[in-house]
Design an enzyme around this catalytic site. Structure first.
Site, PDB file in Angstrom:
ATOM      1  CD  GLU A 169     -71.150 -50.089  -6.580  1.00  0.00           C
ATOM      2  OE1 GLU A 169     -69.914 -49.970  -6.649  1.00  0.00           O
ATOM      3  OE2 GLU A 169     -71.921 -49.611  -7.431  1.00  0.00           O
TER       4      GLU A 169
ATOM      5  CB  CYS B 174     -62.905 -55.400   4.256  1.00  0.00           C
ATOM      6  SG  CYS B 174     -64.453 -55.224   3.353  1.00  0.00           S
TER       7      CYS B 174
ATOM      8  CB  CYS C 223     -66.609 -54.885   0.881  1.00  0.00           C
ATOM      9  SG  CYS C 223     -66.396 -53.106   1.027  1.00  0.00           S
TER      10      CYS C 223
ATOM     11  CB  CYS D  95     -62.215 -50.799   2.395  1.00  0.00           C
ATOM     12  SG  CYS D  95     -63.559 -51.671   3.248  1.00  0.00           S
TER      13      CYS D  95
ATOM     14  CD  GLU E  35     -62.793 -57.393   0.445  1.00  0.00           C
ATOM     15  OE1 GLU E  35     -61.756 -56.871   0.011  1.00  0.00           O
ATOM     16  OE2 GLU E  35     -63.939 -56.916   0.225  1.00  0.00           O
TER      17      GLU E  35
ATOM     18  CG  ASN F 247     -68.414 -55.257  -5.421  1.00  0.00           C
ATOM     19  OD1 ASN F 247     -68.247 -56.240  -6.124  1.00  0.00           O
ATOM     20  ND2 ASN F 247     -68.310 -54.022  -5.899  1.00  0.00           N
TER      21      ASN F 247
END
Length: 159
Positions: free
Chosen positions: A61, A107, A70, A104, A72, A59
């Site tokens: 940010e 994803c 993310c 999430c 994934e 990930n």
């Protein structure tokens, strides 16, 4: 790990962590590269393609929250940019001790773009895991095949 015909025998345990596949080991490694100064929630992912290649992601940010990406989606973007379109599995790792990491909704939909029958391994910090398919994570999903379905007349009726 004990080699079997030049390959590691899966699952195996290393430094107290259980790895169920090559991609699960790589997802734990990818987690170390996470850029998460705001949430401090590290996530790593490793995607196994149909031809056996493994691509990792973490990930990343951003101070503008909705611009982060993310793990994934990072892994999937790397795989697609390398020319792959068919996947066997993705393994996801985090620092959660009490529950399995779960992708999430964004994803899940991103994974669905590339099929619904490939495997997703959700893990805990101790290496324990649950195995699901994309279809189980996102039932009754919308995917590329839905775009080709027959459509009716979408002209709104007059009031």
């Amino acid at each position: 790990p004990k080699p079997v015909h030049g390959m590691l025998k899966w699952p195996y345990r290393l430094h107290g962590h259980l790895f169920i596949s090559p991609s699960s080991a790589r997802s734990a490694e990818a987690k170390a590269f996470a850029y998460c100064p705001y949430s401090r929630f590290r996530v790593g992912a490793a995607l196994l393609t149909k031809d056996g290649a493994i691509f990792t992601g973490c990930n990343v940010e951003n101070a503008c929250n909705n611009l982060g990406i993310c793990a994934e989606r990072t892994a999937i973007a790397k795989v697609v940019s390398a020319g792959h379109r068919e996947f066997k599995a993705i393994a996801i790792a985090s620092d959660l001790r009490e529950q399995f990491i779960s992708p999430c909704g964004g994803c899940r939909q991103f994974m669905r773009e590339f099929g619904s029958s490939w495997n997703v391994y959700l893990s805990k910090l101790d290496g324990s895991h649950v195995e699901m398919t994309v279809r189980e994570l996102l039932p009754r999903s919308f995917g590329p095949d839905d775009l080709g379905m027959e459509k009716g007349n979408s002209t709104p009726s007059k009031l």
